[in-house]
Design an enzyme around this catalytic site. Structure first.
Site, PDB file in Angstrom:
ATOM      1  N   HIS A 114       0.815  -1.216   0.000  1.00  0.00           N
ATOM      2  CA  HIS A 114       0.000   0.000   0.000  1.00  0.00           C
ATOM      3  C   HIS A 114       0.850   1.269   0.000  1.00  0.00           C
ATOM      4  O   HIS A 114       0.349   2.351  -0.294  1.00  0.00           O
ATOM      5  CB  HIS A 114      -0.981   0.006   1.186  1.00  0.00           C
ATOM      6  CG  HIS A 114      -0.355   0.270   2.515  1.00  0.00           C
ATOM      7  ND1 HIS A 114       0.001  -0.741   3.380  1.00  0.00           N
ATOM      8  CD2 HIS A 114      -0.033   1.418   3.154  1.00  0.00           C
ATOM      9  CE1 HIS A 114       0.505  -0.230   4.481  1.00  0.00           C
ATOM     10  NE2 HIS A 114       0.502   1.084   4.373  1.00  0.00           N
ATOM     11  N   ASP A 125       0.053  -7.670   1.292  1.00  0.00           N
ATOM     12  CA  ASP A 125       0.504  -6.278   1.438  1.00  0.00           C
ATOM     13  C   ASP A 125       2.026  -6.179   1.464  1.00  0.00           C
ATOM     14  O   ASP A 125       2.596  -5.384   2.211  1.00  0.00           O
ATOM     15  CB  ASP A 125      -0.090  -5.643   2.694  1.00  0.00           C
ATOM     16  CG  ASP A 125      -0.034  -4.109   2.639  1.00  0.00           C
ATOM     17  OD1 ASP A 125       0.012  -3.568   1.526  1.00  0.00           O
ATOM     18  OD2 ASP A 125      -0.003  -3.484   3.711  1.00  0.00           O
ATOM     19  N   SER A 167       4.675   2.424   7.898  1.00  0.00           N
ATOM     20  CA  SER A 167       4.342   1.301   7.028  1.00  0.00           C
ATOM     21  C   SER A 167       5.547   0.849   6.225  1.00  0.00           C
ATOM     22  O   SER A 167       6.211   1.655   5.578  1.00  0.00           O
ATOM     23  CB  SER A 167       3.232   1.694   6.051  1.00  0.00           C
ATOM     24  OG  SER A 167       1.977   1.445   6.597  1.00  0.00           O
TER      25      SER A 167
END
Length: 402
Positions: A137, A167, A244
């Protein structure tokens, strides 16, 4: 049927359920993704209480500092950007706003306004030749990716592959002799062990936070992202937007996970992808640009007394369930491997391969470990009799969750 409808399709792995819930699409969960970078000015003045220019040999450096010094140079900032048309739909899209957070715009050649979306995330170097791992993402749909090292050197990055199911994404930069991380073991982690996170929250590069492993094996449905095929590590180490793709470390400074999701309405609830899962997917992405996921094609659900009662009293199903524990198949996708292998609604799944299973998550795990095109034996209980079904998983159909 409200209860049952809420339960069906929460597990994916071997499911085929329409309508995915992305991390950013959940009201309660958000990915620690991009935020507009802000500049922070130092205010501390060196004093005797805040000494400077002292070597590590002059003081007692703890294991957290040692781990950060060891891994920090291999943690990178990833800046991604892309253009989108400034249509009313895009301008109203909360996912786009939350992911990129860009506020600049320009005119295209046909005079229609375009917006430049920007996002910042983290990643870490796994190969001295410039191979990196991050979250899918972080770079999803990006037209330009810039990778900045701790020493300030910046390189254009090429996304070699992304896997939306886990992911995980991989990036390559043109550089040599880069510092790299070492992998640890996430399989045998226990709640209470130390957990160290390094990343770029809110644009603050190489930020180190520490906590513990809060829990292991959190299912994708528990985390609020049922379209993922991951059993997450839960940690209370502070993780914020921009973390992230950054590493989660053990006390030895080894990478045990990729920081991926946070609970938006709480503190101390962060989630990471186990490094074994990330490394397995990354190897496929580096090799062929995509990751294949074995697919059976069944809907299944974990049983309890309430679910059992609802199924048995419903006219929607043409089977009855005597058990109130275990995993039951409630639907078989036509022309799927499961359909060809003889699965039927009402089958209770006891074993996948040689491994006993008691939950949908365990079924998913064992199917994930199977090989596409190879025969997989599944033991089911049907009408009180045990049956061995032989099925050949295929690659997960593209667009199945779109």
């Amino acid at each position: 049927m409200k209860l049952l409808s809420n339960k069906l399709g929460v597990y994916l792995g071997v499911l085929a359920v329409g309508g995915s819930l992305g991390f950013l699409g959940s009201r309660q969960f958000q990915q620690p993704t991009a935020r507009k970078q802000t500049q922070v000015y130092p205010t501390a003045i060196p004093t005797e209480a805040n000494p400077v220019n002292r070597s590590n040999n002059d003081r007692d450096v703890n294991f957290i500092a040692t781990a950060a010094q060891k891994v920090g140079p291999a943690v990178v900032r990833i800046d991604a950007s892309r253009h989108i048309s400034a249509s009313p739909e895009n301008l109203r899209n909360p996912l786009l706003k939350r992911f990129f957070g860009g506020d600049k715009s320009k005119k295209s050649s046909n005079s229609l306004p375009e917006q430049i979306e920007r996002g910042t995330g983290s990643g870490f170097i796994i190969g001295s030749d410039g191979r990196l791992i991050t979250n899918a993402h972080v770079v999803d749909g990006a037209e330009k990716v810039q990778v900045t090292l701790k020493d300030g050197k910046s390189y254009p990055g090429k996304v070699l592959g992304t896997d939306p199911f886990t992911d995980v994404a991989v990036i390559k930069i043109k550089a040599e002799n880069l510092p790299t991380v070492s992998f640890g073991d996430a399989k045998n982690l226990m709640p209470g062990e130390w957990a160290i996170a390094i990343g770029n929250p809110l644009g603050l590069d190489n930020t180190v936070t520490v906590g513990i492993i809060s829990a292991m094996g959190r299912s994708s449905s528990q985390v609020g992202v049922p379209d993922k095929r991951v059993k997450f590590i839960q940690t209370d180490a502070a993780i914020n937007p921009g973390n992230s793709g950054g590493p989660l470390l053990n006390s030895q400074g080894e990478v045990i996970g990729i920081n991926t999701a946070i609970r938006a309405d709480a503190q101390g609830l962060g989630f990471a992808i186990p490094i074994e899962t990330a490394n397995r997917i990354a190897n496929q992405l580096f090799t062929k640009g995509q990751a294949d996921h074995p697919y059976l094609g069944v809907h299944m659900i974990n049983l309890n007394e309430e679910i059992k009662s609802e199924i048995n009293s419903s006219q929607e199903f043409d089977f009855k369930i005597p058990e109130d524990k275990g995993v039951v198949v409630v639907k078989v996708i036509p022309r799927s491997p499961a359909a060809k292998g003889g699965f039927e609604p009402g089958d209770m799944i006891n074993k996948v391969g040689r491994s006993p299973v008691k939950t949908s998550v365990q079924v998913q795990e064992q199917v994930d470990l199977s090989k596409i095109g190879s025969e997989l034996e599944v033991e089911v209980l049907r009408d009180g009799k045990l049956k061995i079904l032989k099925v050949q998983p295929t690659a997960f159909p593209k667009g199945e969750f779109e």
